[in-house]
Design a protein around this motif. Structure first.
Motif, PDB file in Angstrom:
ATOM      1  N   LYS A   1       0.340  40.433  44.190  1.00 40.82           N
ATOM      2  CA  LYS A   1      -0.107  41.619  44.897  1.00 40.82           C
ATOM      3  C   LYS A   1      -1.496  42.019  44.423  1.00 40.82           C
ATOM      4  O   LYS A   1      -1.786  42.035  43.227  1.00 40.82           O
ATOM      5  CB  LYS A   1       0.866  42.780  44.650  1.00 40.82           C
ATOM      6  N   ASN A   2      -2.364  42.306  45.360  1.00 36.60           N
ATOM      7  CA  ASN A   2      -3.703  42.769  45.038  1.00 36.60           C
ATOM      8  C   ASN A   2      -3.596  44.131  44.353  1.00 36.60           C
ATOM      9  O   ASN A   2      -3.081  45.084  44.933  1.00 36.60           O
ATOM     10  CB  ASN A   2      -4.516  42.900  46.324  1.00 36.60           C
ATOM     11  N   PRO A   3      -4.093  44.283  43.110  1.00 35.79           N
ATOM     12  CA  PRO A   3      -3.928  45.548  42.386  1.00 35.79           C
ATOM     13  C   PRO A   3      -4.648  46.717  43.019  1.00 35.79           C
ATOM     14  O   PRO A   3      -4.371  47.859  42.699  1.00 35.79           O
ATOM     15  CB  PRO A   3      -4.510  45.232  40.995  1.00 35.79           C
ATOM     16  N   ILE A   4      -5.607  46.476  43.939  1.00 37.79           N
ATOM     17  CA  ILE A   4      -6.322  47.606  44.539  1.00 37.79           C
ATOM     18  C   ILE A   4      -6.056  47.732  46.029  1.00 37.79           C
ATOM     19  O   ILE A   4      -6.699  48.514  46.715  1.00 37.79           O
ATOM     20  CB  ILE A   4      -7.831  47.486  44.298  1.00 37.79           C
ATOM     21  N   ALA A   5      -5.093  46.980  46.527  1.00 40.00           N
ATOM     22  CA  ALA A   5      -4.869  46.951  47.977  1.00 40.00           C
ATOM     23  C   ALA A   5      -4.529  48.312  48.541  1.00 40.00           C
ATOM     24  O   ALA A   5      -4.878  48.629  49.675  1.00 40.00           O
ATOM     25  CB  ALA A   5      -3.760  45.959  48.305  1.00 40.00           C
ATOM     26  N   SER A   6      -3.818  49.130  47.772  1.00 39.56           N
ATOM     27  CA  SER A   6      -3.382  50.425  48.304  1.00 39.56           C
ATOM     28  C   SER A   6      -4.224  51.588  47.800  1.00 39.56           C
ATOM     29  O   SER A   6      -3.877  52.733  47.995  1.00 39.56           O
ATOM     30  CB  SER A   6      -1.914  50.670  47.907  1.00 39.56           C
TER      31      SER A   6
ATOM     32  N   GLU B   1     -13.655  57.547  33.638  1.00 44.69           N
ATOM     33  CA  GLU B   1     -12.248  57.877  33.399  1.00 44.69           C
ATOM     34  C   GLU B   1     -11.746  58.902  34.407  1.00 44.69           C
ATOM     35  O   GLU B   1     -10.644  58.762  34.963  1.00 44.69           O
ATOM     36  CB  GLU B   1     -12.048  58.416  31.983  1.00 44.69           C
ATOM     37  N   GLN B   2     -12.544  59.909  34.703  1.00 44.38           N
ATOM     38  CA  GLN B   2     -12.097  60.934  35.632  1.00 44.38           C
ATOM     39  C   GLN B   2     -12.049  60.402  37.068  1.00 44.38           C
ATOM     40  O   GLN B   2     -11.167  60.783  37.843  1.00 44.38           O
ATOM     41  CB  GLN B   2     -13.002  62.162  35.531  1.00 44.38           C
ATOM     42  N   LEU B   3     -12.964  59.509  37.408  1.00 45.75           N
ATOM     43  CA  LEU B   3     -12.885  58.866  38.720  1.00 45.75           C
ATOM     44  C   LEU B   3     -11.577  58.098  38.862  1.00 45.75           C
ATOM     45  O   LEU B   3     -10.893  58.184  39.878  1.00 45.75           O
ATOM     46  CB  LEU B   3     -14.059  57.899  38.898  1.00 45.75           C
ATOM     47  N   ILE B   4     -11.233  57.351  37.836  1.00 47.01           N
ATOM     48  CA  ILE B   4     -10.006  56.548  37.865  1.00 47.01           C
ATOM     49  C   ILE B   4      -8.786  57.443  37.985  1.00 47.01           C
ATOM     50  O   ILE B   4      -7.903  57.215  38.830  1.00 47.01           O
ATOM     51  CB  ILE B   4      -9.922  55.662  36.606  1.00 47.01           C
TER      52      ILE B   4
ATOM     53  N   HIS C   1      -5.625  55.815  39.986  1.00 48.60           N
ATOM     54  CA  HIS C   1      -5.689  54.421  39.575  1.00 48.60           C
ATOM     55  C   HIS C   1      -5.340  54.287  38.097  1.00 48.60           C
ATOM     56  O   HIS C   1      -5.071  55.286  37.427  1.00 48.60           O
ATOM     57  CB  HIS C   1      -7.088  53.855  39.836  1.00 48.60           C
ATOM     58  N   ASP C   2      -5.321  53.075  37.574  1.00 49.24           N
ATOM     59  CA  ASP C   2      -5.100  52.881  36.146  1.00 49.24           C
ATOM     60  C   ASP C   2      -6.112  51.894  35.603  1.00 49.24           C
ATOM     61  O   ASP C   2      -6.715  51.107  36.342  1.00 49.24           O
ATOM     62  CB  ASP C   2      -3.658  52.425  35.854  1.00 49.24           C
ATOM     63  N   PHE C   3      -6.303  51.936  34.292  1.00 48.55           N
ATOM     64  CA  PHE C   3      -7.333  51.126  33.647  1.00 48.55           C
ATOM     65  C   PHE C   3      -7.129  49.637  33.900  1.00 48.55           C
ATOM     66  O   PHE C   3      -8.078  48.899  34.155  1.00 48.55           O
ATOM     67  CB  PHE C   3      -7.346  51.394  32.146  1.00 48.55           C
ATOM     68  N   ALA C   4      -5.888  49.176  33.797  1.00 48.22           N
ATOM     69  CA  ALA C   4      -5.612  47.749  33.917  1.00 48.22           C
ATOM     70  C   ALA C   4      -5.972  47.212  35.297  1.00 48.22           C
ATOM     71  O   ALA C   4      -6.572  46.137  35.427  1.00 48.22           O
ATOM     72  CB  ALA C   4      -4.145  47.469  33.592  1.00 48.22           C
TER      73      ALA C   4
ATOM     74  N   ILE D   1     -11.356  47.945  30.605  1.00 48.96           N
ATOM     75  CA  ILE D   1     -11.801  49.311  30.897  1.00 48.96           C
ATOM     76  C   ILE D   1     -11.306  50.287  29.833  1.00 48.96           C
ATOM     77  O   ILE D   1     -12.037  51.197  29.409  1.00 48.96           O
ATOM     78  CB  ILE D   1     -11.326  49.756  32.301  1.00 48.96           C
ATOM     79  N   GLN D   2     -10.074  50.113  29.386  1.00 42.51           N
ATOM     80  CA  GLN D   2      -9.552  51.009  28.343  1.00 42.51           C
ATOM     81  C   GLN D   2     -10.393  50.899  27.066  1.00 42.51           C
ATOM     82  O   GLN D   2     -10.711  51.915  26.439  1.00 42.51           O
ATOM     83  CB  GLN D   2      -8.103  50.683  28.023  1.00 42.51           C
ATOM     84  N   GLN D   3     -10.760  49.686  26.684  1.00 42.79           N
ATOM     85  CA  GLN D   3     -11.570  49.505  25.483  1.00 42.79           C
ATOM     86  C   GLN D   3     -12.965  50.104  25.661  1.00 42.79           C
ATOM     87  O   GLN D   3     -13.522  50.701  24.732  1.00 42.79           O
ATOM     88  CB  GLN D   3     -11.667  48.025  25.134  1.00 42.79           C
TER      89      GLN D   3
END
Length: 236
Positions: free
Chosen positions: A4-9, A29-32, A37-40, A53-55
Motif C-alpha cells: 500500500k502506498n503510504p501517502i495514497a490517502s 513537525e506541525q505540518l505532519i 500524517h506520521d514520521f515513518a 524524519i523522526q531523527q
C-alpha cells in the motif's frame, strides 16, 4: 500482493498561518501532525528509512534537509521552501527589499491594464504597499510571489466589495487547484471569482453576489489562473 502506498490517502490541508515559526523542524513537525500524517510514512515517501524524519526533527540529524527532500516536502504540503530551511527569499520585481521603515513592498496591480492571458506585464504595476516581514511570514507565502489588486465591481459582495484591496499569491497558479477565491483571466478579462474543481475535472466559477451569473462545467484549459486571494483589506 502490492504494498500500500503510504501517502495514497493523505489529504494535505496546506499551511496554517498560526503555526509558522523560524525553526524548520518545528514547521515540518506541525505540518505532519496537522495533516494527520506520521514520521515513518513521510520518510518512506522520500525514499528514506522509516526513522529519517523522526531523527531529523528529534535529534537534529541530519542538521538540515537535503535540497531535493526539502523541495519534495514543500511541494507535497503546498508551502514555500524557506519554511523548511531554504535560504532567505531573493528580491524580485514583485516585492522589493525592506525600506528604512523595515517594511517589504508588495506591488499593486493597476486595474484595467491589459496583458496576455496568464501573465502580468511590468507596466501593470503602478504603486506598492508596505507590509511587516514577520506578518508576511505568517501567511506562509514567499513575498516574491505576492501582489495587490483592487476589486472592481460588486460581483463578490459581501465577501469582497468594490475597491477592496486583495493580496494575490501567484505561486498558486502552478500548484493543483484548491477551492477558493482566485484572480483569473477568461477571454482576456481579469476576474475575481470563487473557483472549485468538480468530480468531472471541470471548474465551477461563481460570484458570491447572487445577482451575478455562475458558470459550471468550465474547461480548465479555457481559464488562466493568475493567483489565489490570500488576504483582503477594506475601508470602513
Amino acid at each position: 500482493m502490492s504494498r500500500k502506498n503510504p501517502i495514497a490517502s493523505f489529504g494535505q490541508r496546506g499551511y496554517d498561518a498560526d503555526i509558522v515559526t523560524d525553526d524548520p523542524r518545528t514547521n515540518l513537525e506541525q505540518l505532519i501532525r496537522e495533516n494527520g500524517h506520521d514520521f515513518a510514512a513521510i520518510s518512506k515517501m522520500l525514499g528514506k528509512n522509516a526513522a529519517y524524519i523522526q531523527q531529523y526533527i528529534r535529534r537534529g540529524s541530519p542538521r538540515k534537509l537535503d535540497e531535493e527532500d526539502r523541495r519534495r516536502l514543500a511541494e507535497f504540503y503546498g508551502v514555500e521552501e524557506h519554511f523548511l530551511g531554504a535560504p532567505a527569499v531573493r528580491e524580485s520585481r514583485r516585492s522589493g527589499p525592506a525600506r528604512s521603515d523595515g517594511l517589504l513592498r508588495i506591488k499593486q496591480l493597476q486595474v484595467g491594464a491589459s496583458a496576455g492571458p496568464g501573465s502580468l506585464a511590468d507596466d501593470e504595476y503602478a504603486e506598492s504597499m508596505g507590509f511587516g516581514p514577520k506578518w508576511l511570514r505568517r501567511l506562509g507565502i514567499d513575498p516574491a510571489n505576492l501582489s495587490l489588486i483592487a476589486v472592481d465591481g460588486d460581483s463578490m459582495n459581501p465577501t469582497l466589495g468594490d475597491g477592496d484591496d486583495i493580496m494575490v499569491d501567484h505561486s498558486a497558479a502552478s500548484r493543483p487547484l484548491r477551492d477558493g477565491i482566485y484572480v483569473l483571466r477568461m477571454d482576456d478579462v481579469l476576474l475575481v471569482k470563487r473557483v472549485a474543481m468538480g468530480p468531472s475535472g471541470k471548474l465551477s466559477i461563481r460570484s458570491d453576489n447572487p445577482q451575478y451569473p455562475d458558470w459550471d462545467d468550465v474547461s480548465p484549459e479555457s481559464v488562466n489562473i493568475i493567483g489565489k486571494v490570500v488576504w483582503t483589506g477594506r475601508r470602513l
